[in-house]
Design a protein around this motif. Structure first.
Motif, PDB file in Angstrom:
ATOM      1  N   MET A  85       4.541  -3.372  -9.374  1.00  0.00           N
ATOM      2  CA  MET A  85       3.384  -2.880  -8.587  1.00  0.00           C
ATOM      3  C   MET A  85       4.253  -2.661  -7.224  1.00  0.00           C
ATOM      4  N   TRP A  86       3.976  -1.263  -6.858  1.00  0.00           N
ATOM      5  CA  TRP A  86       4.616  -0.799  -5.552  1.00  0.00           C
ATOM      6  C   TRP A  86       3.909   0.316  -4.867  1.00  0.00           C
ATOM      7  N   ALA A  87       4.737   0.664  -3.920  1.00  0.00           N
ATOM      8  CA  ALA A  87       3.996   1.972  -2.867  1.00  0.00           C
ATOM      9  C   ALA A  87       5.326   2.553  -2.554  1.00  0.00           C
ATOM     10  N   THR A  88       5.113   4.028  -1.957  1.00  0.00           N
ATOM     11  CA  THR A  88       6.392   4.629  -1.495  1.00  0.00           C
ATOM     12  C   THR A  88       6.750   4.277  -0.174  1.00  0.00           C
ATOM     13  N   TRP A  89       5.719   3.723   0.813  1.00  0.00           N
ATOM     14  CA  TRP A  89       5.881   3.634   2.150  1.00  0.00           C
ATOM     15  C   TRP A  89       6.322   2.068   2.222  1.00  0.00           C
ATOM     16  N   CYS A  90       6.607   1.258   1.055  1.00  0.00           N
ATOM     17  CA  CYS A  90       7.176  -0.127   1.109  1.00  0.00           C
ATOM     18  C   CYS A  90       8.646  -0.220   1.132  1.00  0.00           C
ATOM     19  N   PRO A  91       9.208  -0.543   2.230  1.00  0.00           N
ATOM     20  CA  PRO A  91      10.860  -0.532   2.138  1.00  0.00           C
ATOM     21  C   PRO A  91      11.256  -1.643   1.116  1.00  0.00           C
ATOM     22  N   PRO A  92      10.869  -2.795   0.873  1.00  0.00           N
ATOM     23  CA  PRO A  92      11.303  -3.624  -0.184  1.00  0.00           C
ATOM     24  C   PRO A  92      11.267  -2.804  -1.689  1.00  0.00           C
ATOM     25  N   CYS A  93      10.048  -2.109  -1.908  1.00  0.00           N
ATOM     26  CA  CYS A  93      10.095  -1.171  -2.913  1.00  0.00           C
ATOM     27  C   CYS A  93      11.034  -0.406  -3.058  1.00  0.00           C
ATOM     28  N   VAL A 112      12.712  -3.334 -24.778  1.00  0.00           N
ATOM     29  CA  VAL A 112      12.589  -3.799 -23.125  1.00  0.00           C
ATOM     30  C   VAL A 112      12.078  -2.340 -22.632  1.00  0.00           C
ATOM     31  N   ALA A 113      10.973  -2.597 -21.607  1.00  0.00           N
ATOM     32  CA  ALA A 113      10.488  -1.357 -20.891  1.00  0.00           C
ATOM     33  C   ALA A 113       9.848  -1.975 -19.619  1.00  0.00           C
ATOM     34  N   ILE A 114       9.750  -0.908 -18.746  1.00  0.00           N
ATOM     35  CA  ILE A 114       9.447  -1.203 -17.368  1.00  0.00           C
ATOM     36  C   ILE A 114       7.910  -0.111 -17.308  1.00  0.00           C
ATOM     37  N   LEU A 115       7.120  -0.721 -16.771  1.00  0.00           N
ATOM     38  CA  LEU A 115       5.940  -0.180 -16.288  1.00  0.00           C
ATOM     39  C   LEU A 115       5.529  -0.156 -15.062  1.00  0.00           C
ATOM     40  N   SER A 116       5.623   1.053 -14.283  1.00  0.00           N
ATOM     41  CA  SER A 116       5.490   0.859 -12.812  1.00  0.00           C
ATOM     42  C   SER A 116       4.130   1.583 -12.489  1.00  0.00           C
ATOM     43  N   VAL A 117       3.505   0.553 -11.777  1.00  0.00           N
ATOM     44  CA  VAL A 117       2.068   0.860 -11.164  1.00  0.00           C
ATOM     45  C   VAL A 117       2.109   1.208  -9.544  1.00  0.00           C
ATOM     46  N   ASN A 118       1.820   2.265  -9.320  1.00  0.00           N
ATOM     47  CA  ASN A 118       1.762   2.579  -7.777  1.00  0.00           C
ATOM     48  C   ASN A 118       0.207   2.413  -7.393  1.00  0.00           C
ATOM     49  N   MET A 119       0.413   1.637  -6.322  1.00  0.00           N
ATOM     50  CA  MET A 119      -0.835   1.392  -5.648  1.00  0.00           C
ATOM     51  C   MET A 119      -1.399   2.534  -4.638  1.00  0.00           C
ATOM     52  N   THR A 120      -2.115   3.323  -5.444  1.00  0.00           N
ATOM     53  CA  THR A 120      -2.289   4.852  -4.893  1.00  0.00           C
ATOM     54  C   THR A 120      -3.230   4.705  -3.728  1.00  0.00           C
ATOM     55  N   THR A 121      -4.184   3.961  -3.690  1.00  0.00           N
ATOM     56  CA  THR A 121      -5.118   3.953  -2.941  1.00  0.00           C
ATOM     57  C   THR A 121      -4.419   3.454  -1.315  1.00  0.00           C
ATOM     58  N   SER A 122      -3.325   3.147  -1.261  1.00  0.00           N
ATOM     59  CA  SER A 122      -2.509   2.663  -0.099  1.00  0.00           C
ATOM     60  C   SER A 122      -1.543   3.895   0.512  1.00  0.00           C
TER      61      SER A 122
END
Length: 192
Positions: A85-93, A112-122
């Motif tokens: 779970m991440w956002a574009t504005w997040c430096p650690p992300c 093995v897979a990755i599912l990336s969930v963008n915290m779109t409301t932020s």
């Protein structure tokens, strides 16, 4: 006296709204957990609980990609999974994305897979997400949490947050903060 009555009425209104809002959010989480129970097949539910703690079955969710394609968590059952779970504005992300892509490139042809969930409301704009994915050349699945439902269900309070989930949909670990390639590799190799 009149000012005191107005202040009390406003205060009662705010408290009532807080109670209503909390109950509404709790009902949304309960509904999400209830829908998870319907999609878990082939598991002995007598010893398992749906929830967000280690050893729990990960709560089901369904979100859309930027292209409008629906993706469910259960689509990845049978694979070891990192839900990030991440956002574009997040430096650690931003810091962990190159390692996440490197990890995905290595394991994408395995279970093995990755599912990336963008915290779109932020996000300021959905366009920022596309630019971010292009900038980092991200090719793993990215879905949009446009109503903050997954963030609420998984109690995501800081970004990035990742859940390491085994092939039976059981949460093995929660990681708050950025991960590097070595961490991902080690955590995934330790689960079934």
């Amino acid at each position: 006296m009149k000012k005191n009555i107005i202040a009390i009425v406003i205060l009662l209104g705010l408290v009532s709204w807080g109670i209503y809002d909390t109950m509404k959010k709790n009902n949304a989480v309960k509904a999400s957990l209830a829908s998870s129970e319907q999609v878990i097949e082939g598991l002995d539910m007598s010893s398992l609980t749906i929830g967000i703690n280690k050893g729990n079955i990960a709560p089901e969710f369904e979100l859309k990609t930027l292209d409008g394609e629906s993706v469910k968590l259960s689509d990845f059952r049978g694979k070891k999974l990192i839900v990030n779970m991440w956002a574009t504005w997040c430096p650690p992300c931003r810091a962990e994305m190159p390692d996440m892509q490197k990890f995905y490139d290595k394991y994408k042809d395995e279970d093995v897979a990755i599912l990336s969930v963008n915290m779109t409301t932020s996000e300021k704009s959905v366009d920022d997400i596309s630019k971010f994915l292009n900038e980092f050349e991200i090719t793993f699945p990215v879905v949009l949490d446009e109503e903050n439902k997954v963030a609420m269900t998984y109690q995501t309070f800081s970004l990035p947050t990742s859940y390491i989930i085994d092939s039976k949909s059981i949460i093995q670990q929660k990681v708050t903060g950025p991960m590097n390639y070595e961490m991902m590799d080690k955590m995934i190799s330790e689960i079934q």
